[in-house]
Scaffold this active site. Structure first.
Site, PDB file in Angstrom:
ATOM      1  CB  CYS A   1      -0.953   0.001   1.190  1.00  0.00           C
ATOM      2  SG  CYS A   1      -2.066  -1.403   1.176  1.00  0.00           S
TER       3      CYS A   1
ATOM      4  CG  HIS B   1      -3.044   3.465   2.113  1.00  0.00           C
ATOM      5  ND1 HIS B   1      -3.653   3.094   0.926  1.00  0.00           N
ATOM      6  CD2 HIS B   1      -3.109   2.373   2.922  1.00  0.00           C
ATOM      7  CE1 HIS B   1      -4.051   1.841   1.027  1.00  0.00           C
ATOM      8  NE2 HIS B   1      -3.738   1.378   2.222  1.00  0.00           N
TER       9      HIS B   1
ATOM     10  CG  ASN C   1      -6.891  -0.513   1.448  1.00  0.00           C
ATOM     11  OD1 ASN C   1      -6.125  -0.305   0.523  1.00  0.00           O
ATOM     12  ND2 ASN C   1      -6.477  -0.813   2.668  1.00  0.00           N
TER      13      ASN C   1
HETATM   14  O1  UT7 Z   1      -3.946  -1.164   3.574  1.00  0.00           O
HETATM   15  C1  UT7 Z   1      -3.019  -1.221   4.621  1.00  0.00           C
HETATM   16  C2  UT7 Z   1      -3.191  -2.371   5.497  1.00  0.00           C
HETATM   17  N1  UT7 Z   1      -4.503  -2.610   6.008  1.00  0.00           N
HETATM   18  C3  UT7 Z   1      -5.090  -1.832   6.969  1.00  0.00           C
HETATM   19  O2  UT7 Z   1      -4.609  -0.793   7.321  1.00  0.00           O
HETATM   20  C4  UT7 Z   1      -6.317  -2.385   7.662  1.00  0.00           C
HETATM   21  C5  UT7 Z   1      -6.175  -2.271   9.160  1.00  0.00           C
HETATM   22  N2  UT7 Z   1      -7.184  -2.935   9.938  1.00  0.00           N
HETATM   23  C6  UT7 Z   1      -8.508  -2.629   9.933  1.00  0.00           C
HETATM   24  O3  UT7 Z   1      -8.922  -1.760   9.197  1.00  0.00           O
HETATM   25  C7  UT7 Z   1      -9.424  -3.310  10.914  1.00  0.00           C
HETATM   26  O4  UT7 Z   1      -8.631  -4.101  11.769  1.00  0.00           O
HETATM   27  C8  UT7 Z   1     -10.528  -4.179  10.284  1.00  0.00           C
HETATM   28  C9  UT7 Z   1     -11.560  -3.281   9.619  1.00  0.00           C
HETATM   29  C10 UT7 Z   1      -9.928  -5.136   9.261  1.00  0.00           C
HETATM   30  C11 UT7 Z   1     -11.230  -4.984  11.348  1.00  0.00           C
HETATM   31  O5  UT7 Z   1     -11.810  -4.110  12.300  1.00  0.00           O
HETATM   32  P1  UT7 Z   1     -11.555  -4.320  13.855  1.00  0.00           P
HETATM   33  O6  UT7 Z   1     -12.419  -3.343  14.518  1.00  0.00           O
HETATM   34  O7  UT7 Z   1     -10.071  -4.227  14.089  1.00  0.00           O
HETATM   35  O8  UT7 Z   1     -12.073  -5.778  14.095  1.00  0.00           O
HETATM   36  P2  UT7 Z   1     -11.253  -7.049  14.620  1.00  0.00           P
HETATM   37  O9  UT7 Z   1     -10.304  -7.535  13.569  1.00  0.00           O
HETATM   38  O10 UT7 Z   1     -10.715  -6.793  15.975  1.00  0.00           O
HETATM   39  O11 UT7 Z   1     -12.443  -8.064  14.765  1.00  0.00           O
HETATM   40  C12 UT7 Z   1     -13.503  -7.853  15.697  1.00  0.00           C
HETATM   41  C13 UT7 Z   1     -14.614  -8.790  15.309  1.00  0.00           C
HETATM   42  C14 UT7 Z   1     -14.142 -10.214  15.055  1.00  0.00           C
HETATM   43  O12 UT7 Z   1     -15.117 -11.095  15.545  1.00  0.00           O
HETATM   44  P3  UT7 Z   1     -14.897 -11.845  16.947  1.00  0.00           P
HETATM   45  O13 UT7 Z   1     -13.642 -12.653  16.772  1.00  0.00           O
HETATM   46  O14 UT7 Z   1     -14.776 -10.768  17.958  1.00  0.00           O
HETATM   47  O15 UT7 Z   1     -16.136 -12.674  17.061  1.00  0.00           O
HETATM   48  C15 UT7 Z   1     -14.099 -10.296  13.567  1.00  0.00           C
HETATM   49  O16 UT7 Z   1     -14.289 -11.621  13.086  1.00  0.00           O
HETATM   50  O17 UT7 Z   1     -15.191  -8.329  14.077  1.00  0.00           O
HETATM   51  C16 UT7 Z   1     -15.282  -9.438  13.193  1.00  0.00           C
HETATM   52  N3  UT7 Z   1     -15.248  -8.981  11.815  1.00  0.00           N
HETATM   53  C17 UT7 Z   1     -16.359  -8.687  11.142  1.00  0.00           C
HETATM   54  N4  UT7 Z   1     -17.667  -8.716  11.509  1.00  0.00           N
HETATM   55  C18 UT7 Z   1     -18.581  -8.375  10.596  1.00  0.00           C
HETATM   56  C19 UT7 Z   1     -14.182  -8.778  10.996  1.00  0.00           C
HETATM   57  N5  UT7 Z   1     -14.607  -8.369   9.794  1.00  0.00           N
HETATM   58  C20 UT7 Z   1     -15.963  -8.319   9.856  1.00  0.00           C
HETATM   59  C21 UT7 Z   1     -16.970  -7.971   8.927  1.00  0.00           C
HETATM   60  N6  UT7 Z   1     -18.252  -8.004   9.348  1.00  0.00           N
HETATM   61  N7  UT7 Z   1     -16.701  -7.582   7.661  1.00  0.00           N
END
Ligand code: UT7
Length: 333
Positions: A112, A254, A284
């Protein structure tokens, strides 16, 4: 006076197919509310079967050349995470299709952060006198490496391409690029990685495990590093320029996640009206995100000649980078 790279044209291209959050909610357990509130994304563009990164790069490159009013450049650089092939690079074929066969052409891989690494490389080609003009394209068909069953990466990533035409000029003219700050931390490579398909897995004699051919992301940790690294990098590039964020008219980060962008802008003290974002419509797009966001903002009249723009990115590697530029009097094609 030293030679500078100057922005002379800009173009962007999105594949026509749109996948909304509601479409994703029909595929797996998610909702429009979850994706919007956690990422700021409402939809993303996705390549049709058979369309590659090189196809998107060609479209964006042609538009940037048109915007610059030129049909010649000395070099073509493609920043991408999703090249058409592991080998050769994507840029030579894109150059050939654009009628630029024979010119220097190569890819830059910094995930990225790829566009800003490519911009620094293109600036170096011009500053050294190796090239008088460069077409730099950030292009991704990122959805081709996303696991369709992974709700966190499927919610974020989209496809697209954005391009700059750069020409040799003076450091004090509108469009001049720089200074830069670039960095990396390879000890955290596993936070964002495609485990299989490269020489590490191929030479191991071990077949790829199911799912290892996809882009795996440890979202929470990546989020923390993205905020920290983009903020620190932006502060370093401002220190190099000898001024603070009060002199910055537009901040383009980004487009990783709207919450990351807001956290970085808040820490830098950039007020909401100076932030550029199109993540709600495109998601993204990795190496394509900064030129696409700038092309969209320019088309919407959100950038004026003379604006001081701060760009900052973070991605796999880990890699990060920032740069400054004075917005020129150009119209996107
Ligand atoms: O491009 C450069 C690199 N990438 C980034 O910069 C992305 C950085 N990370 C993020 O943007 C966030 O971490 C995400 C948007 C990917 C995830 O959001 P989060 O608030 O950090 O969620 P998390 O990974 O801590 O997950 C919390 C919960 C999990 O469920 P459990 O294990 O608590 O039951 C995930 O499985 O949210 C769940 N989850 C979702 N739920 C509904 C993850 N994706 C989804 C989804 N819909 N699309």
């Amino acid at each position: 006076m030293s030679r500078a790279a100057v922005l002379a044209g800009i173009g962007g291209w999105l594949p026509p197919r749109v996948v909304t959050n509601e479409d994703l909610a029909r595929r797996f357990d998610t909702s429009d509310e979850w994706i919007r509130s956690r990422t700021g994304i409402g939809q993303r563009h996705v390549v049709d079967q058979g369309t590659s990164t090189g196809d998107l790069a060609f479209e964006a490159g042609a538009r940037a050349l048109k915007s610059a009013g030129v049909d010649e450049v000395d070099a073509v650089v493609v920043a991408t995470t999703t090249p058409d092939h592991l080998s050769p690079a994507t840029a030579p074929q894109v150059a050939d299709r654009l009628g630029l066969g024979g010119r220097a052409a190569f890819d830059v891989a910094a995930v990225c952060t790829g566009f800003l690494y490519g911009l620094a490389t293109a600036t170096g080609l011009i500053a050294s006198g190796t090239a008088d003009s460069v077409l730099l394209i950030g292009a991704e068909s990122f959805t081709t490496i996303v696991d369709p069953a992974d709700r966190s990466t499927s919610a974020i990533f989209g496809d697209g391409a954005g391009a700059f035409v750069l020409r040799a000029g003076e450091p004090d003219e509108l469009g001049a690029i720089g200074p830069f700050d670039l960095g990396s931390d390879g000890s955290l490579a596993e936070l964002l990685m495609i485990p299989a398909g490269g020489s590490r897995q191929r030479s191991s004699g071990r077949p790829a495990a199911p799912g290892e051919e996809y882009f795996l992301m440890q979202g929470k940790q990546v989020y923390r590093h993205a905020v920290l690294r983009m903020t620190e990098s932006a502060q370093r590039v401002l220190a190099k320029a000898g001024h603070g964020t009060d002199r910055i008219d537009r901040f383009v980060g980004h487009q990783a996640n709207l919450r990351i962008l807001d956290a970085v802008a808040d820490r830098l003290g950039v007020p909401p009206e100076r932030r550029i974002s199109n993540i709600d419509r495109v998601g993204n797009t990795a190496a394509a995100s900064i030129p696409l966001a700038l092309a969209d903002a320019a088309a919407a009249g959100e950038l004026s000649p003379g604006d001081r723009v701060l760009a900052s990115a973070f991605g796999g590697g880990l890699t990060w980078g920032s740069c400054l530029l004075r917005w020129p009097d150009i119209t996107p094609a």
